[in-house]
Design a protein around this motif. Structure first.
Motif, PDB file in Angstrom:
ATOM      1  N   VAL A  49       0.846  -1.192   0.000  1.00 18.75           N
ATOM      2  CA  VAL A  49       0.000   0.000   0.000  1.00 18.75           C
ATOM      3  C   VAL A  49       0.884   1.245   0.000  1.00 18.75           C
ATOM      4  N   ALA A  50       0.622   2.179  -0.899  1.00 24.52           N
ATOM      5  CA  ALA A  50       1.358   3.448  -0.953  1.00 24.52           C
ATOM      6  C   ALA A  50       0.659   4.351  -1.968  1.00 24.52           C
ATOM      7  N   ARG A  51       1.180   5.581  -2.123  1.00 29.10           N
ATOM      8  CA  ARG A  51       0.614   6.514  -3.101  1.00 29.10           C
ATOM      9  C   ARG A  51       1.221   6.347  -4.483  1.00 29.10           C
TER      10      ARG A  51
ATOM     11  N   ALA B 220       8.270  14.502  -0.651  1.00 25.87           N
ATOM     12  CA  ALA B 220       7.083  13.709  -0.974  1.00 25.87           C
ATOM     13  C   ALA B 220       5.949  13.979  -0.001  1.00 25.87           C
ATOM     14  N   LEU B 221       5.927  15.194   0.546  1.00 25.26           N
ATOM     15  CA  LEU B 221       4.900  15.510   1.533  1.00 25.26           C
ATOM     16  C   LEU B 221       3.507  15.458   0.916  1.00 25.26           C
ATOM     17  N   TYR B 222       3.366  16.000  -0.285  1.00 25.35           N
ATOM     18  CA  TYR B 222       2.053  16.047  -0.942  1.00 25.35           C
ATOM     19  C   TYR B 222       1.951  15.115  -2.140  1.00 25.35           C
ATOM     20  N   GLU B 223       3.038  14.946  -2.854  1.00 25.34           N
ATOM     21  CA  GLU B 223       3.052  14.067  -4.024  1.00 25.34           C
ATOM     22  C   GLU B 223       4.024  12.933  -3.775  1.00 25.34           C
ATOM     23  N   PRO B 224       3.720  11.729  -4.259  1.00 26.56           N
ATOM     24  CA  PRO B 224       4.622  10.595  -4.024  1.00 26.56           C
ATOM     25  C   PRO B 224       5.989  10.834  -4.646  1.00 26.56           C
ATOM     26  N   GLY B 225       7.028  10.440  -3.886  1.00 25.75           N
ATOM     27  CA  GLY B 225       8.386  10.555  -4.408  1.00 25.75           C
ATOM     28  C   GLY B 225       8.735   9.341  -5.242  1.00 25.75           C
ATOM     29  N   GLY B 226       9.906   9.358  -5.808  1.00 28.78           N
ATOM     30  CA  GLY B 226      10.339   8.229  -6.622  1.00 28.78           C
ATOM     31  C   GLY B 226      10.466   6.974  -5.786  1.00 28.78           C
TER      32      GLY B 226
ATOM     33  N   LYS C 119      10.918   1.070  17.035  1.00 27.11           N
ATOM     34  CA  LYS C 119      11.558   2.377  17.220  1.00 27.11           C
ATOM     35  C   LYS C 119      12.969   2.373  16.610  1.00 27.11           C
ATOM     36  N   PRO C 120      13.059   2.668  15.307  1.00 26.61           N
ATOM     37  CA  PRO C 120      14.375   2.673  14.654  1.00 26.61           C
ATOM     38  C   PRO C 120      15.174   3.944  14.978  1.00 26.61           C
ATOM     39  N   ALA C 121      16.485   3.802  14.947  1.00 23.15           N
ATOM     40  CA  ALA C 121      17.385   4.958  14.891  1.00 23.15           C
ATOM     41  C   ALA C 121      17.412   5.424  13.430  1.00 23.15           C
ATOM     42  N   GLY C 122      18.436   6.159  13.026  1.00 21.06           N
ATOM     43  CA  GLY C 122      18.536   6.575  11.632  1.00 21.06           C
ATOM     44  C   GLY C 122      18.698   5.374  10.712  1.00 21.06           C
ATOM     45  N   ILE C 123      17.887   5.316   9.659  1.00 18.25           N
ATOM     46  CA  ILE C 123      17.900   4.183   8.734  1.00 18.25           C
ATOM     47  C   ILE C 123      18.178   4.709   7.323  1.00 18.25           C
ATOM     48  N   GLY C 124      19.051   4.026   6.602  1.00 21.12           N
ATOM     49  CA  GLY C 124      19.515   4.503   5.303  1.00 21.12           C
ATOM     50  C   GLY C 124      18.549   4.251   4.169  1.00 21.12           C
ATOM     51  N   THR C 125      17.367   4.855   4.243  1.00 26.95           N
ATOM     52  CA  THR C 125      16.354   4.773   3.191  1.00 26.95           C
ATOM     53  C   THR C 125      16.332   6.103   2.424  1.00 26.95           C
ATOM     54  N   PRO C 126      15.420   6.278   1.457  1.00 30.24           N
ATOM     55  CA  PRO C 126      15.271   7.594   0.804  1.00 30.24           C
ATOM     56  C   PRO C 126      14.554   8.626   1.689  1.00 30.24           C
ATOM     57  N   PHE C 127      14.556   8.442   2.986  1.00 32.40           N
ATOM     58  CA  PHE C 127      13.849   9.292   3.940  1.00 32.40           C
ATOM     59  C   PHE C 127      14.186  10.765   3.766  1.00 32.40           C
ATOM     60  N   THR C 128      15.460  11.111   3.667  1.00 33.10           N
ATOM     61  CA  THR C 128      15.837  12.523   3.551  1.00 33.10           C
ATOM     62  C   THR C 128      15.427  13.099   2.196  1.00 33.10           C
ATOM     63  N   GLU C 129      15.452  12.285   1.153  1.00 37.97           N
ATOM     64  CA  GLU C 129      15.042  12.751  -0.167  1.00 37.97           C
ATOM     65  C   GLU C 129      13.539  13.009  -0.233  1.00 37.97           C
ATOM     66  N   HIS C 130      12.765  12.288   0.573  1.00 43.11           N
ATOM     67  CA  HIS C 130      11.314  12.439   0.586  1.00 43.11           C
ATOM     68  C   HIS C 130      10.841  13.527   1.544  1.00 43.11           C
ATOM     69  N   ALA C 131      11.743  14.060   2.373  1.00 44.65           N
ATOM     70  CA  ALA C 131      11.360  15.088   3.344  1.00 44.65           C
ATOM     71  C   ALA C 131      11.226  16.451   2.663  1.00 44.65           C
ATOM     72  N   LYS C 132      10.263  17.242   3.108  1.00 45.36           N
ATOM     73  CA  LYS C 132      10.215  18.624   2.660  1.00 45.36           C
ATOM     74  C   LYS C 132      11.294  19.393   3.406  1.00 45.36           C
ATOM     75  N   ASN C 133      11.965  20.312   2.710  1.00 47.28           N
ATOM     76  CA  ASN C 133      13.158  20.946   3.262  1.00 47.28           C
ATOM     77  C   ASN C 133      13.021  22.465   3.252  1.00 47.28           C
ATOM     78  N   TYR C 134      13.039  23.047   4.432  1.00 45.42           N
ATOM     79  CA  TYR C 134      12.984  24.503   4.573  1.00 45.42           C
ATOM     80  C   TYR C 134      14.374  25.115   4.759  1.00 45.42           C
ATOM     81  N   THR C 135      15.402  24.296   4.866  1.00 44.32           N
ATOM     82  CA  THR C 135      16.746  24.818   5.101  1.00 44.32           C
ATOM     83  C   THR C 135      17.441  25.114   3.779  1.00 44.32           C
ATOM     84  N   ASP C 136      18.630  25.673   3.863  1.00 44.41           N
ATOM     85  CA  ASP C 136      19.414  25.985   2.662  1.00 44.41           C
ATOM     86  C   ASP C 136      20.350  24.852   2.267  1.00 44.41           C
ATOM     87  N   HIS C 137      20.330  23.761   3.020  1.00 42.55           N
ATOM     88  CA  HIS C 137      21.246  22.647   2.768  1.00 42.55           C
ATOM     89  C   HIS C 137      20.473  21.350   2.564  1.00 42.55           C
TER      90      HIS C 137
END
Length: 339
Positions: A40-42, A280-286, A189-207
């Motif tokens: 199940v996903a978008r 991918a906050l509003y639209e599904p990411g790759g 309760k995972p710690a940091g996991i090497g998925t596309p998590f950061t690529e799918h996050a909306k980013n308000y920072t300059d980096h």
């Protein structure tokens, strides 16, 4: 109350957020072990590719395109599993997304959208699953985070959503136990996991965002989820970092506050300029990828998690290792007594 769970190869699993990352790793691993899987996903293209790969490898899988923030979408997923597989035995609420940015900088609508996915998706999925499993029994497995126990700067609302997931999951477990429902409820309760998590996050920072080390394998989380599908467990930590942060938050919260403001802000930002701002906050990411583009140290396995899930085999390895070290260390002494 009996909470005996079926062997995995006799189960049907519903997995949300299954087009990439932890969800995809879980679906693939479950299918290889003989379970029937509803993904199940978008992201329909990602779901179709993942399902086709599972079927081509001899597994049994279907998919449903759904936004977990809509109860009717998840009800459709449940109905599809019932119609095509005769029901389901384990429901995994995995879908989630994050936002990088200071709380005051993020738009209210973005905060709300994050909660629709991270929190309400878990609420809708859990209550729909409980209604189906109440008589037949089974497992509900919710994905919390290290942030369920300890908030993280720059991911404030993500942390809030995972705190909320923990509170909801604990309350649901108690209510089901009180009524005698044969349902196991587990919080992962995972710690940091090497998925596309950061690529799918909306980013308000300059980096470009990044996960602070240590970062663990998605397969470790999938392994824990499938363990919980067969063994009733209250919660499972993925990575020793998650366990230590959870414990430290109860005993030295001031120290963790200091670490957060001194180290964790910079540790979550790469040197390069921001690229994937919308995520991918509003639209599904790759979809279609289990691993993300985590920089630096290669994603590593969690020995702590392996020890928790397989204490006997891990203990045997440790004993054998200690015996080998003792043998090597005793070499000079053994040679001294050779006649």
């Amino acid at each position: 109350m009996s909470r005996t769970l079926k062997p995995l190869h006799q189960q049907t699993l519903v997995v949300t957020g299954a087009s990439s990352g932890i969800g995809l790793a879980t679906a693939q691993m479950a299918a290889r072990r003989g379970a029937r899987v509803l993904l199940v996903a978008r992201d329909e293209s990602g779901l179709a590719a993942a399902t086709r790969q599972i079927v081509d490898e001899g597994g049994q899988a279907m998919y449903v395109v759904a936004d977990v923030g809509r109860r009717e979408d998840l009800q459709l997923a449940a109905d599809t599993a019932i119609e095509n597989f005769g029901g389901f035995d384990t429901w995994v609420n995995n879908a989630g997304v994050s936002i990088w940015g200071k709380l005051e900088d993020v738009r209210d609508r973005d905060h709300q959208r994050l909660f629709e996915t991270n929190f309400w998706g878990v609420v809708y999925g859990s209550t729909i699953a409980a209604a189906h499993l109440r008589d037949k029994g089974g497992a509900i497995i919710n994905l919390g985070s290290m942030a369920s126990d300890r908030a993280i700067p720059l991911q404030g609302m993500y942390s809030a959503s995972k705190h909320a997931v923990k509170g909801f999951t604990d309350s649901l477990r108690m209510e089901l136990e009180e009524e005698g429902a044969p349902i196991s409820v587990t919080l992962i309760k995972p710690a940091g996991i090497g998925t596309p998590f950061t690529e799918h996050a909306k980013n308000y920072t300059d980096h470009e965002p990044r996960l602070p080390p240590p970062v663990y394998r998605p397969e470790d989380v999938a392994e824990a989820i499938l363990y919980a599908a067969e063994h009733p467990r209250r919660d499972l930590f993925i990575g020793s970092a998650s366990k230590m942060m959870g414990s430290a938050s109860n005993h030295v919260p001031g120290l963790l506050d200091w670490i957060g403001r001194k180290l964790l802000v910079k540790a979550q930002l790469r040197d390069e300029a921001a690229q994937h701002r919308q995520g991918a906050l509003y639209e599904p990411g790759g979809g279609g990828r289990v691993r993300g583009d985590h920089p630096g140290q290669v994603v590593r396995p969690s020995l702590y998690t392996k020890a928790m899930l397989h204490p006997k085999s891990t203990g045997a390895v440790v004993v054998a290792g200690l015996a080998a070290l003792a043998w090597v260390a005793s070499g000079p002494l053994r040679r001294r007594h050779v006649w």
